[in-house]
Each structure stands twice: as structure tokens, then as C-alpha cells.
Scaffold this active site. Structure first.
Site, PDB file in Angstrom:
ATOM      1  N   ARG A  69       3.524  -9.474   2.970  1.00 26.47           N
ATOM      2  CA  ARG A  69       3.205  -8.559   1.881  1.00 26.47           C
ATOM      3  C   ARG A  69       2.532  -7.301   2.414  1.00 26.47           C
ATOM      4  O   ARG A  69       3.129  -6.232   2.485  1.00 26.47           O
ATOM      5  CB  ARG A  69       2.304  -9.260   0.841  1.00 26.47           C
ATOM      6  CG  ARG A  69       2.259  -8.538  -0.514  1.00 26.47           C
ATOM      7  CD  ARG A  69       1.328  -7.340  -0.570  1.00 26.47           C
ATOM      8  NE  ARG A  69      -0.045  -7.634  -0.251  1.00 26.47           N
ATOM      9  CZ  ARG A  69      -1.015  -6.739  -0.197  1.00 26.47           C
ATOM     10  NH1 ARG A  69      -0.741  -5.460  -0.435  1.00 26.47           N
ATOM     11  NH2 ARG A  69      -2.251  -7.081   0.126  1.00 26.47           N
ATOM     12  N   ASP A  70       1.303  -7.441   2.847  1.00 29.84           N
ATOM     13  CA  ASP A  70       0.563  -6.263   3.305  1.00 29.84           C
ATOM     14  C   ASP A  70       1.171  -5.686   4.576  1.00 29.84           C
ATOM     15  O   ASP A  70       1.114  -4.480   4.801  1.00 29.84           O
ATOM     16  CB  ASP A  70      -0.895  -6.644   3.538  1.00 29.84           C
ATOM     17  CG  ASP A  70      -1.821  -5.445   3.562  1.00 29.84           C
ATOM     18  OD1 ASP A  70      -1.348  -4.329   3.278  1.00 29.84           O
ATOM     19  OD2 ASP A  70      -3.001  -5.606   3.863  1.00 29.84           O
ATOM     20  N   HIS A 104     -10.770  -9.401   3.624  1.00 30.58           N
ATOM     21  CA  HIS A 104      -9.527  -8.783   4.098  1.00 30.58           C
ATOM     22  C   HIS A 104      -9.919  -7.506   4.832  1.00 30.58           C
ATOM     23  O   HIS A 104     -10.269  -6.498   4.198  1.00 30.58           O
ATOM     24  CB  HIS A 104      -8.621  -8.479   2.902  1.00 30.58           C
ATOM     25  CG  HIS A 104      -7.322  -7.835   3.246  1.00 30.58           C
ATOM     26  ND1 HIS A 104      -6.113  -8.497   3.154  1.00 30.58           N
ATOM     27  CD2 HIS A 104      -7.024  -6.590   3.688  1.00 30.58           C
ATOM     28  CE1 HIS A 104      -5.134  -7.677   3.506  1.00 30.58           C
ATOM     29  NE2 HIS A 104      -5.669  -6.512   3.843  1.00 30.58           N
ATOM     30  N   HIS A 111      -9.299  -4.414   7.843  1.00 34.72           N
ATOM     31  CA  HIS A 111      -8.369  -3.641   8.651  1.00 34.72           C
ATOM     32  C   HIS A 111      -9.087  -3.240   9.937  1.00 34.72           C
ATOM     33  O   HIS A 111     -10.309  -3.101   9.955  1.00 34.72           O
ATOM     34  CB  HIS A 111      -7.908  -2.396   7.900  1.00 34.72           C
ATOM     35  CG  HIS A 111      -6.937  -2.688   6.800  1.00 34.72           C
ATOM     36  ND1 HIS A 111      -6.059  -1.752   6.321  1.00 34.72           N
ATOM     37  CD2 HIS A 111      -6.700  -3.806   6.087  1.00 34.72           C
ATOM     38  CE1 HIS A 111      -5.316  -2.277   5.359  1.00 34.72           C
ATOM     39  NE2 HIS A 111      -5.700  -3.527   5.193  1.00 34.72           N
ATOM     40  N   CYS A 169      -2.198   0.192   3.503  1.00 37.78           N
ATOM     41  CA  CYS A 169      -2.044   0.465   2.070  1.00 37.78           C
ATOM     42  C   CYS A 169      -1.335   1.792   1.860  1.00 37.78           C
ATOM     43  O   CYS A 169      -1.820   2.833   2.313  1.00 37.78           O
ATOM     44  CB  CYS A 169      -3.413   0.491   1.389  1.00 37.78           C
ATOM     45  SG  CYS A 169      -3.318   0.918  -0.370  1.00 37.78           S
ATOM     46  N   ASN A 176      -3.919  -3.803   9.791  1.00 40.88           N
ATOM     47  CA  ASN A 176      -4.526  -5.081   9.446  1.00 40.88           C
ATOM     48  C   ASN A 176      -5.036  -5.758  10.716  1.00 40.88           C
ATOM     49  O   ASN A 176      -4.480  -5.566  11.797  1.00 40.88           O
ATOM     50  CB  ASN A 176      -3.492  -6.005   8.791  1.00 40.88           C
ATOM     51  CG  ASN A 176      -3.247  -5.664   7.346  1.00 40.88           C
ATOM     52  OD1 ASN A 176      -4.156  -5.685   6.536  1.00 40.88           O
ATOM     53  ND2 ASN A 176      -2.007  -5.330   7.018  1.00 40.88           N
TER      54      ASN A 176
END
Length: 298
Positions: free
Chosen positions: A9-10, A200, A202, A233, A242
């Protein structure tokens, strides 16, 4: 330790669309690593995030991996309805902690986003799942600057009171540092003592792994990471990088923390990701290889 792989996803949301078959290959590789939680896609506008336009098609294939716990990200009620209709019960709902990012990301204010929590929680619960509220830009926003800790604590408490089962805090643009992580998590823990918390991070500015250790020392064991460090993002200028799943596993295992994840298999998964996206991944460990192991590229 409870790692969640978020590369599908990310990791992929900033990329050009790849075939469904390539995503299934990535899932096969991830399943072999020992990771048991996977953020597999998001049900958002295909026009806004074309790389994830096949969310329903991917969801239809997830029965191949019965041992994996899948979740899907949603940005509003419509996405939540799509996700549940596609068979996804565990939902992640993004609430941007700043109005600037919320308007850029979802075209609504933070308060308007919070107002949707009861409806989305009901959709998840009626499907037998759970709702995780993800508070984006939890430390800093590219539009509004530093996010006040008191604002995050208030949003966390409101989300829980409205039906969220767990919380995750996103360092969306990779600016936070260990001291700020410890402060925020401590304050949230006081306000929401019985709620599971996750993080979460980065690695945009090189502090992602240090923040993982800070979170771990604060008692947080639910950590998101992306194979190869892919991702970022699309609605936050400067957001990239990430934290890499293999770097988290290496750091923790070499520090005596059992992750239950096979580092060599994660490096193999990162190689599958690199072939799928067609460019070099940012992970330092992927380039170097693990201890006494060959480099991850196949």
C-alpha cells in the site's frame, strides 16, 4: 514484536501502476518472511492513486494466504463501504492531524474527518473486523508546521471514544526524533491506557530506525515497515522513504529482540519489489546484504 508490512500500500502508492500478477508475487514473497500482518491496499480514488486502482481485484485473491492478517486503508465512508464489500473487515482510517494536510489528502478538515469515525467503525465491526485510526502528520505537517502534542492526544481520545479499536501514529514526512516520539507516546498512553498503539515512521531524514528503538522502549511493539524502504505520501511534499522492513529486522534481531521474521526472506522480498517497480530501492541494508548473507538482489 509485531511488524506490519506496508509495501503493497504505502510502498506502491507513489509508483506507476504495476500488474496484479506482480502484486501477487510480492505477496508470496512477503508471506515467506514470517510477517503476519500486511497492509495490502487502499480503497481510495483511482484517479488520485492509480497504482491502487485494482483494490477490489487484489482483495479477491487474498484467500491464498490464510495465515496472513490483511488490512486496508480507507480515507472516508465511501472507501470503507468499498473495502467491506470486497471482503476486507479490518480497516485503517486516516485522520490527518492538521487541517492543511487533511484538506490536501481528503478535501476535508480534521474535525470533518473525525466525524466519520462512528460510521466507519460500524462498518468494520458489523463485518467482524476492527478499526484502526491512523493519525497522520502526528509530529509535523508540510503545510501547517509542527503538530502540537496536545492536539494529537485530543484526536486520539476522540477517535477511541467514537469507536476506533486501536491507534497508529504516522511520521508522514519523516521529521520526528526519539525524544519527540517518547513524549507523544507517553502522553497518548496516559489518555488512552487500554488502547493498542502502533507507529509508522519514515526515514526521510535518517532518524527512522532511532525512532523505532524509542517506540520499543516506550512499550510499543506494533511497527509498520516497507520491504526495501519503498514508499511515501503523494499528498505531503517531501514525504519519502518508509523505514525498510529488512533494516528493522536487522536492527532488532542483532539487538536481541525476536521479531519472528527471517531477514534473508525479507531481502528476497525486497528483490521481488525492486523487479516489480523497475528501479533501485532506498534501503541501505538491501544494497549491502545482511550479516554473512549475499545481497538481496536476485
Amino acid at each position: 514484536m509485531n511488524l506490519r508490512e506496508v509495501g503493497l500500500r504505502d510502498g506502491l502508492q507513489l509508483e506507476a501502476p504495476i500488474p496484479l500478477a506482480a502484486k501477487l508475487d510480492i505477496l508470496d514473497a512477503v508471506a515467506a518472511t514470517g510477517v503476519r500482518r500486511v497492509e495490502v491496499t487502499s480503497f481510495v480514488s483511482p484517479a488520485a492513486v492509480p497504482a491502487l486502482a485494482d483494490a477490489e481485484q487484489l482483495a479477491a485473491e487474498l484467500g491464498r494466504w490464510p495465515d496472513l492478517a490483511f488490512s486496508a486503508l480507507v480515507a472516508g465512508r465511501g472507501g470503507a463501504r468499498r473495502a467491506v464489500a470486497a471482503g476486507m473487515a479490518d480497516l485503517e482510517y486516516v485522520i490527518s492531524a492538521s487541517d492543511g494536510h487533511s484538506l490536501a489528502n481528503a478535501r476535508r478538515t480534521t474535525d470533518e474527518a473525525v466525524a466519520a469515525v462512528p460510521d466507519i467503525a460500524k462498518l468494520a465491526h458489523d463485518s467482524g473486523g476492527r478499526l484502526e485510526a491512523i493519525l497522520a502528520v502526528a509530529w509535523d505537517c508540510p503545510f501547517d508546521g509542527r503538530t502540537a502534542v496536545s492536539r494529537i492526544v485530543d484526536l486520539a481520545r476522540r477517535a477511541v471514544d467514537l469507536g476506533a479499536d486501536e491507534l497508529c501514529f504516522g511520521d508522514t514526512i519523516g521529521t520526528t526524533v526519539p525524544g519527540r516520539v517518547t513524549e507523544l507516546l507517553g502522553r497518548v498512553r496516559e489518555a488512552c491506557p487500554d488502547v493498542e498503539l502502533g507507529v509508522h515512521f519514515h526515514n526521510t531524514r535518517g532518524s527512522g530506525l532511532a525512532c523505532v528503538l524509542a517506540a520499543l522502549q516506550a512499550g510499543i511493539t506494533k511497527i509498520d515497515a516497507s520491504a526495501g524502504g519503498l514508499g511515501g505520501c503523494p499528498f505531503a511534499p517531501g514525504a519519502s522513504g518508509n523505514i525498510a522492513t529488512e533494516e528493522v529486522v536487522y536492527l532488532l534481531e542483532e539487538s536481541g529482540v525476536d521479531t519472528g521474521v527471517d531477514l534473508g526472506k525479507v531481502l528476497e522480498a525486497a528483490a521481488v519489489v525492486e523487479r516489480a517497480v523497475g528501479h533501485e530501492l532506498p534501503s541501505n541494508l538491501f544494497r549491502a546484504g545482511g550479516p554473512n548473507r549475499p545481497r538481496g538482489r536476485g
